[in-house]
Every structure is written in structure tokens, then in C-alpha cells.
Design a protein around this motif. Sequence first.
Motif, short mmCIF file in Angstrom:
data_model
loop_
_atom_site.label_atom_id
_atom_site.label_comp_id
_atom_site.label_asym_id
_atom_site.label_seq_id
_atom_site.Cartn_x
_atom_site.Cartn_y
_atom_site.Cartn_z
N VAL A 1 0.85 -1.19 0.00
CA VAL A 1 0.00 0.00 0.00
C VAL A 1 0.89 1.24 0.00
O VAL A 1 1.99 1.23 0.57
CB VAL A 1 -0.95 0.00 1.23
CG1 VAL A 1 -0.17 0.11 2.53
CG2 VAL A 1 -1.98 1.12 1.11
N THR A 2 0.44 2.27 -0.68
CA THR A 2 1.19 3.52 -0.67
C THR A 2 1.08 4.17 0.71
O THR A 2 0.09 3.99 1.42
CB THR A 2 0.66 4.49 -1.74
OG1 THR A 2 -0.75 4.67 -1.56
CG2 THR A 2 0.91 3.95 -3.13
N LEU A 3 2.08 4.94 1.06
CA LEU A 3 2.15 5.53 2.39
C LEU A 3 1.62 6.96 2.39
O LEU A 3 1.79 7.70 1.40
CB LEU A 3 3.59 5.53 2.90
CG LEU A 3 4.25 4.16 3.09
CD1 LEU A 3 5.71 4.34 3.48
CD2 LEU A 3 3.50 3.35 4.14
N PRO A 4 0.99 7.40 3.48
CA PRO A 4 0.62 8.81 3.60
C PRO A 4 1.87 9.69 3.47
O PRO A 4 2.92 9.39 4.02
CB PRO A 4 0.04 8.90 5.02
CG PRO A 4 -0.41 7.51 5.33
CD PRO A 4 0.57 6.60 4.65
N GLY A 5 1.74 10.74 2.69
CA GLY A 5 2.88 11.63 2.47
C GLY A 5 3.63 11.34 1.20
O GLY A 5 4.43 12.16 0.73
N ASN B 1 13.19 3.99 -4.61
CA ASN B 1 12.71 4.42 -3.28
C ASN B 1 12.09 3.28 -2.47
O ASN B 1 11.50 3.52 -1.41
CB ASN B 1 11.72 5.57 -3.42
CG ASN B 1 10.47 5.18 -4.18
OD1 ASN B 1 10.33 4.06 -4.67
ND2 ASN B 1 9.53 6.11 -4.29
N GLY B 2 12.19 2.03 -2.97
CA GLY B 2 11.69 0.89 -2.22
C GLY B 2 10.25 0.54 -2.47
O GLY B 2 9.71 -0.39 -1.84
N HIS C 1 3.14 3.65 -8.75
CA HIS C 1 3.58 2.48 -7.99
C HIS C 1 2.49 2.10 -6.99
O HIS C 1 1.53 2.85 -6.80
CB HIS C 1 4.90 2.76 -7.26
CG HIS C 1 4.82 3.84 -6.23
ND1 HIS C 1 4.32 3.63 -4.95
CD2 HIS C 1 5.14 5.16 -6.27
CE1 HIS C 1 4.36 4.75 -4.26
NE2 HIS C 1 4.85 5.70 -5.04
N VAL C 2 2.64 0.94 -6.36
CA VAL C 2 1.61 0.46 -5.42
C VAL C 2 2.13 0.43 -3.98
O VAL C 2 1.61 -0.30 -3.14
CB VAL C 2 1.08 -0.93 -5.83
CG1 VAL C 2 0.29 -0.83 -7.13
CG2 VAL C 2 2.22 -1.93 -5.98
N ASN D 1 15.98 -6.37 -10.48
CA ASN D 1 14.86 -5.86 -9.71
C ASN D 1 13.53 -6.00 -10.44
O ASN D 1 12.62 -5.19 -10.26
CB ASN D 1 15.08 -4.39 -9.31
CG ASN D 1 16.12 -4.25 -8.21
OD1 ASN D 1 16.21 -5.10 -7.32
ND2 ASN D 1 16.92 -3.19 -8.27
N GLU D 2 13.41 -7.03 -11.27
CA GLU D 2 12.18 -7.32 -11.98
C GLU D 2 11.87 -8.81 -11.87
O GLU D 2 12.77 -9.64 -11.81
CB GLU D 2 12.29 -6.94 -13.46
CG GLU D 2 12.49 -5.46 -13.71
CD GLU D 2 12.66 -5.14 -15.18
OE1 GLU D 2 12.47 -3.97 -15.55
OE2 GLU D 2 12.98 -6.06 -15.97
#
Length: 541
Positions: free
Chosen positions: A312-316, A390-391, A322-323, A347-348
Amino acid sequence: MPFLWGELPADKSRIPKYICGVNITLKLSKKTLNISLDNDNGPCLGYRKPNQPYRWLSYKQWVISEFACYTYSMVSVPLYDTLGAEAVIYIVNKADISTVICDTPQKALVLISNVEKGLTPGLKLVILMDPFEDDLKRRGEKCGVEILSLFDAEPNPEDVTISYLPLAHMFERVTVVYSCGAKVGFFQGDIRLLPDDMKTLKPTLFPTVPRLLNKVYDKVQNEAKTPLKKFLLNLAVASKLSEMKKGIIRRDSLWDKLIFRKIQENLGGNVRLMVTGAAPISPPILTFLRAAMGCLVLEAYGQTECTAGCTVTLPGDWKSGHVGVPMACNHVKLEDVPGMNYFAVNNEGEICIRGTNVFKGYLKDPEKTQEALDKDGWLHTGDIGRWLPNGTLKIIDRKKNIFKLAQGEYIAPEKIENIYIRSSLVSQIFVHGESLRSFLVGVVVPDPDALPSFAAKIGVKGSIEELCQNQTIKKAILEDMQKIGTEGGLKSFEQVKCIHLHPEPFSIENGLLTPTLKAKRGDLAKYFETQINSLYGNTQE
């Protein structure tokens, strides 16, 4: 639930207390559910017909009955009558269902008829919410099925299964917040009337799917017809996006009052958190919604087999495309897919999930379980992902539902459809290809709101049905799709070469969508077989 199967408690003596549990749960839940049994109580656990106030019907019984099942460690199995008669029979037999709760006598008749034909011999008890005639009860007794009213029932000590649940999808289930004292409103069943439901319900938490958000976005873009309106809309989005980058999320700015207030009010005007999932959403649309709604808009990724969500994407995090990051309850890794040239070292690869939210397996289907779960407990999703610097995780392709064209190129139709759906003229699309053909074709349902105005601009008039038959319209829509496909990075062999325009939307009712609004690809191919053959026959290889 369909994602996790367990054994019923050994102490069968607890099960006859089921109906008692319903009444106990009703009393305990009355405050947190804000239920009123005697009169209308606003937009909570209800329904309404168009242009009529919300009415209490059977939805509160569904939720209360489900809570009673959980109280006694029973397994509930959602059952969709919209899947058709064969699916109902399959699920009843596959899950060894002996007891079904349903609302209408009509549904009970279908269940009894199946028993009479010897199709579901294990069904012994049907509990009805609505009033029913004695004839129904006598007919059930003749074939060994007991028909009872919900609050008068004394069930047999067997499995209890809740059927026809209004909250039957995993994404819905994990976002239900009864334990926090929240209300839950149910829409009236027609997606075209959803804006009316939103204005009445005024939700604060809004789990949704991209299909709906695409319609919101397209409607706003279509209303910005003049250059001045488009300039102001783009300026407003850019200004709000600048604030988001600074961590400012609000809906009381000048741009909200001038531009975005109407959009916010169409979704109830009270949304504080929006979560989109079940399918990819276009980055421009997600960015627009974050600016327009003035609230947190998160994107989640997962599937039923991992209890809906795994990232899940993060607040901020205001960036789209991206997901998000893995959830705290699970790990995510990427695994090599050599046939599609994806390697974890780059990374794929295929997205694999392991954690407490991953299911135990498919009921009575060890072969499919082994396909989904490896020996180390990793769930193989069939989706292709890429780790960003960015992870966060980005979904880039699909391993399942892929096929080859005659030249040997791999095609992932769902990826192509998710790009074409960005066209304001396209409401729904089905991309089709065959291993003996060298190109793709498509079936397009045009957007009924955007098509008439678009047709008028190029000098064509008529009904939706007439416009779908017009070759000029077909050519213009195809050109727009191909332009968007090129902008979206589609290769030449991934572009559809010709299309058929269909005036009626794909839906659950006509059997072309699943209950989670995903395309039933096999059924679509059969339904449009004649049109697909015509497209291939009239187009040069």
C-alpha cells in the motif's frame, strides 16, 4: 470465508445455539453498528430505490448473522446468484454446504429445485429473511430440506453457510470497520446511480476501484471544454500538487472553492480517506484525484489469496505510478521469469508474497494449491513487478493470461487494456489475440457521456447504437486509442489493428464481468466470437 478454510469446532452442541447467537450479537452490536430496528436511521446498512429515501431491509440481518457465525467459529461462504445456476451448484457441493441463509423466497426456490433434481444432495436447511408461504415449506419437506424463518430457526448441528452476502469481496471485507463503531452503506445496485448514493451516504472512508475513478476523471475533463476552463483546471491541479509535495492536504483552498468543490460534493463531500485497488489506476488520474479530493488517496495491491492487500502507498508519498511498500504482515520478493526476460537481479520478476495474511490453500484442490503456493509458503501472484529506487513496487506486466502471436511475440492483454482505458472515449475494452494470427483486435464499449459530444465535433449525429455502427466514429476512436497506446509505451505488435464498437456495457448481469468487475475473458471471447472473426476476416494480415 473463501480465502481461508478451517475445521468446525469438535463440540457440535454449540452450533444449535446459532440463532440465539444472532439475537445476542444484535444486542451487543446495536451501539457500534448504529442499528435501528423500528424505523429508518439514515444511511447505514440499508438500500433505496431511485429518488426514494433509504429503507432498512435485510442487510443488517446479513451482518448480524455473519457475526453470529464468527461467534461460534463457523466458516461463512459468500455465494453469488449472479454467477449463474451452475456456479451455485458447484459452490454448494464443493464447500459441503448444508445450511444457506438467503433473503427472498425466489432464491430459496432455486435452491430447493437443485435438491429435487439431485444436484445438491447435501443441502438440508434454508433460512429465509423475507416472509414465505407454507407451500414453499411443504415443497422443501418433500425433498428433505427444512425451510425456516431467520429468527425462529433451530438449525441442525451441521456447517452453517451464509449465502448472497452484500459484502462478499475480500477488498470490501478488510475495509469494513464495524469494530470502530462505523456505519456502512450499500449502494442500490446500479453503478450509474452511484453518484446519488454517494451524496446521500456522505462516506468518510471510501474503498473503490479504478473503473469508477476513471469515470469521475473523464466527466471532469469532458466538462472543461473551453481553453480557459482547461487552463484553470490544470493550474488548480498543479497548485494543489505543489501543496501536497509540502505535506499539505486540505480542501478549503481557493482552488477547492472555485474548481474542486463540485467534484468533492459528488462523492459526498466528506471523504477523508480513499483507497483504490483491485486493478491498476493510471498515474495522471491518481495525481488528479489527490489534488481534487483534498484527502488521503492511497493505492493498494494484492489479491484474495493474501487477504486483499500486500502493499500500500504511504501517507505523504505524493508520487504515483507504484503500489507502495510491503505491508507489515508480509514479505514480498521478485522471482525470475526467463520466458519474458524478467530477472530478479535486475529488480524485476514475478511478485511472490509470504506472511500471515497468505491463505492456506484452495478447498479440495491440491493441484491448484501447489501451483499458487510453493514449498516455502510463497504465494505466486502471476503479476510482474519492479522495485523502484525508493523501495516501492511497480506493477509492469502480467504472467497469467499471456499468449503468443503468430510471430512469437508475448502479449499481456490486461496491460494493453489498462493503457487503452485512459482514452476518454473508451469505457470498457477487451483485447483479443490468437496464436495463429499476427495482430490484435479489440471490442470497445464507448463512453456514453463522451461519445455524443465527440461525434458532434466531427459532424456525426445519432444514437449510441447508430454511432457504434458508424465507420468514421470507429476510425476516430481507433486512432485515439493508438495514440494513447504509443504514449503509454506499447510496441507496434501490442497495438490493436481494428475494433468493434459495442453499445452495451460488460456487466455482471450479462455474464461478462466477475462479481469483482473483472473481465471474464473466456466468456467475452465466446460472446463476441462472430464479431472477432469478422474483424480478422476483413483486415489484412
